[in-house]
Every structure is written in structure tokens, then in C-alpha cells.
Design a protein around this motif. Structure first.
Motif, PDB file in Angstrom:
ATOM      1  N   LEU A  84       0.768  -1.123  -0.084  1.00 22.40           N
ATOM      2  CA  LEU A  84      -0.041  -0.141  -0.065  1.00 22.40           C
ATOM      3  C   LEU A  84       0.705   1.411  -0.055  1.00 22.40           C
ATOM      4  O   LEU A  84       2.120   1.116   0.524  1.00 22.40           O
ATOM      5  CB  LEU A  84      -0.871   0.049   1.162  1.00 22.40           C
ATOM      6  N   ARG A  85       0.276   2.545  -0.449  1.00 25.88           N
ATOM      7  CA  ARG A  85       0.955   3.483  -0.450  1.00 25.88           C
ATOM      8  C   ARG A  85       1.074   4.222   0.780  1.00 25.88           C
ATOM      9  O   ARG A  85       0.503   3.847   1.569  1.00 25.88           O
ATOM     10  CB  ARG A  85       0.406   4.603  -1.633  1.00 25.88           C
ATOM     11  N   ARG A  86       2.322   4.791   0.967  1.00 24.18           N
ATOM     12  CA  ARG A  86       2.566   5.556   2.212  1.00 24.18           C
ATOM     13  C   ARG A  86       1.373   6.513   2.585  1.00 24.18           C
ATOM     14  O   ARG A  86       0.791   7.315   1.547  1.00 24.18           O
ATOM     15  CB  ARG A  86       3.949   6.204   2.458  1.00 24.18           C
ATOM     16  N   PRO A  87       1.336   6.523   3.859  1.00 18.92           N
ATOM     17  CA  PRO A  87      -0.048   7.445   4.164  1.00 18.92           C
ATOM     18  C   PRO A  87       0.457   9.205   3.947  1.00 18.92           C
ATOM     19  O   PRO A  87       1.720   9.156   3.917  1.00 18.92           O
ATOM     20  CB  PRO A  87      -0.114   7.312   5.606  1.00 18.92           C
ATOM     21  N   LEU A  88      -0.430   9.875   3.543  1.00 20.87           N
ATOM     22  CA  LEU A  88      -0.124  11.358   3.544  1.00 20.87           C
ATOM     23  C   LEU A  88       0.416  11.987   4.631  1.00 20.87           C
ATOM     24  O   LEU A  88      -0.061  11.944   5.818  1.00 20.87           O
ATOM     25  CB  LEU A  88      -1.509  12.031   3.131  1.00 20.87           C
ATOM     26  N   ARG A  89       1.415  12.844   4.346  1.00 19.26           N
ATOM     27  CA  ARG A  89       1.906  13.552   5.623  1.00 19.26           C
ATOM     28  C   ARG A  89       1.126  14.956   5.931  1.00 19.26           C
ATOM     29  O   ARG A  89       0.966  15.722   5.068  1.00 19.26           O
ATOM     30  CB  ARG A  89       3.511  14.057   5.297  1.00 19.26           C
ATOM     31  N   ASP A 123       1.736  16.940   8.082  1.00 18.57           N
ATOM     32  CA  ASP A 123       2.472  18.197   8.846  1.00 18.57           C
ATOM     33  C   ASP A 123       3.092  18.987   7.673  1.00 18.57           C
ATOM     34  O   ASP A 123       3.476  20.192   7.942  1.00 18.57           O
ATOM     35  CB  ASP A 123       3.709  17.638   9.722  1.00 18.57           C
ATOM     36  N   ILE A 124       3.219  18.404   6.599  1.00 18.17           N
ATOM     37  CA  ILE A 124       3.535  19.261   5.490  1.00 18.17           C
ATOM     38  C   ILE A 124       2.651  20.130   4.611  1.00 18.17           C
ATOM     39  O   ILE A 124       1.446  19.392   4.214  1.00 18.17           O
ATOM     40  CB  ILE A 124       4.230  18.546   4.288  1.00 18.17           C
ATOM     41  N   PRO A 125       2.525  21.540   4.677  1.00 22.50           N
ATOM     42  CA  PRO A 125       1.155  22.058   4.028  1.00 22.50           C
ATOM     43  C   PRO A 125       1.398  21.878   2.553  1.00 22.50           C
ATOM     44  O   PRO A 125       2.605  21.927   2.015  1.00 22.50           O
ATOM     45  CB  PRO A 125       1.351  23.596   4.551  1.00 22.50           C
ATOM     46  N   TRP A 126       0.188  21.961   1.949  1.00 19.08           N
ATOM     47  CA  TRP A 126       0.298  22.146   0.607  1.00 19.08           C
ATOM     48  C   TRP A 126      -0.458  23.338  -0.030  1.00 19.08           C
ATOM     49  O   TRP A 126      -1.100  23.871   0.454  1.00 19.08           O
ATOM     50  CB  TRP A 126      -0.201  20.620  -0.212  1.00 19.08           C
ATOM     51  N   GLY A 127      -0.054  23.650  -1.333  1.00 20.06           N
ATOM     52  CA  GLY A 127      -0.752  24.916  -1.902  1.00 20.06           C
ATOM     53  C   GLY A 127      -0.464  26.296  -1.213  1.00 20.06           C
ATOM     54  O   GLY A 127       0.314  26.272  -0.287  1.00 20.06           O
ATOM     55  N   ARG A 128      -1.005  26.981  -1.599  1.00 18.45           N
ATOM     56  CA  ARG A 128      -0.752  28.512  -1.260  1.00 18.45           C
ATOM     57  C   ARG A 128      -1.691  28.829  -0.156  1.00 18.45           C
ATOM     58  O   ARG A 128      -1.805  29.798   0.541  1.00 18.45           O
ATOM     59  CB  ARG A 128      -0.829  29.742  -2.285  1.00 18.45           C
ATOM     60  N   PHE A 129      -2.397  27.853   0.362  1.00 15.76           N
ATOM     61  CA  PHE A 129      -3.617  28.150   1.254  1.00 15.76           C
ATOM     62  C   PHE A 129      -3.422  27.577   2.616  1.00 15.76           C
ATOM     63  O   PHE A 129      -4.200  27.391   3.374  1.00 15.76           O
ATOM     64  CB  PHE A 129      -5.219  27.355   0.822  1.00 15.76           C
TER      65      PHE A 129
END
Length: 80
Positions: free
Chosen positions: A65-70, A72-78
Motif C-alpha cells: 500500500l502507498r505510504r500515508p499522506l504527511r 504536517d507538510i502544508p500544500w498549496g498557497r492556502f
């Protein structure tokens, strides 16, 4: 734990305890009781073997299975 086990650093399983709380059992009655309980304990211990799980070739070749999403790392400019 016995003194020998304490010196060796190993731990042995303790023997089951039997306490007579009422009545006055004779030596023959106690011997019969111990024999019956010992046989039942040995039979149950021999039957309590866990089966090894079988793994099919299909399961072995599947991708993990794929690794779970992190999170703690923000994504996008929002990201505030």
C-alpha cells in the motif's frame, strides 16, 4: 522462579497450583484428582497450537500500500 533460574537469568513456566479449600481428601483422592487434571492440562496444551498463516503467491507479488499522506507538510498557497 527457582534459585537456579534466578542465577541463570532464565524464567521457567510455573507449575499450576491446586488448593483444596473444603473437606478432607485422602491421598488416593488427591492422586486421582492430580492425574485427571494433569491429563486434561496436557491435552489442552497439545491442542492449543496456532496454525501458520498461509500466504498465496498472489499476495506475495502485490505491491504494498502507498505510504500515508504527511499531514504536517502544508500544500498549496492556502496554508495559513
Amino acid at each position: 522462579m527457582t534459585a537456579q533460574n534466578a542465577q541463570d537469568g532464565t524464567s521457567a513456566p510455573e507449575a499450576p497450583m491446586l488448593d483444596i479449600t473444603r473437606g478432607a481428601a485422602t491421598e488416593e483422592e488427591l492422586a486421582a484428582l492430580i492425574a485427571v487434571i494433569s491429563e486434561a492440562y496436557a491435552t489442552e496444551a497439545a491442542a492449543a497450537v496456532a496454525d501458520e498463516p498461509s500466504v498465496s503467491a498472489w499476495t506475495r507479488t502485490q505491491r504494498p500500500l502507498r505510504r500515508p499522506l504527511r499531514r504536517d507538510i502544508p500544500w498549496g498557497r492556502f496554508s495559513g
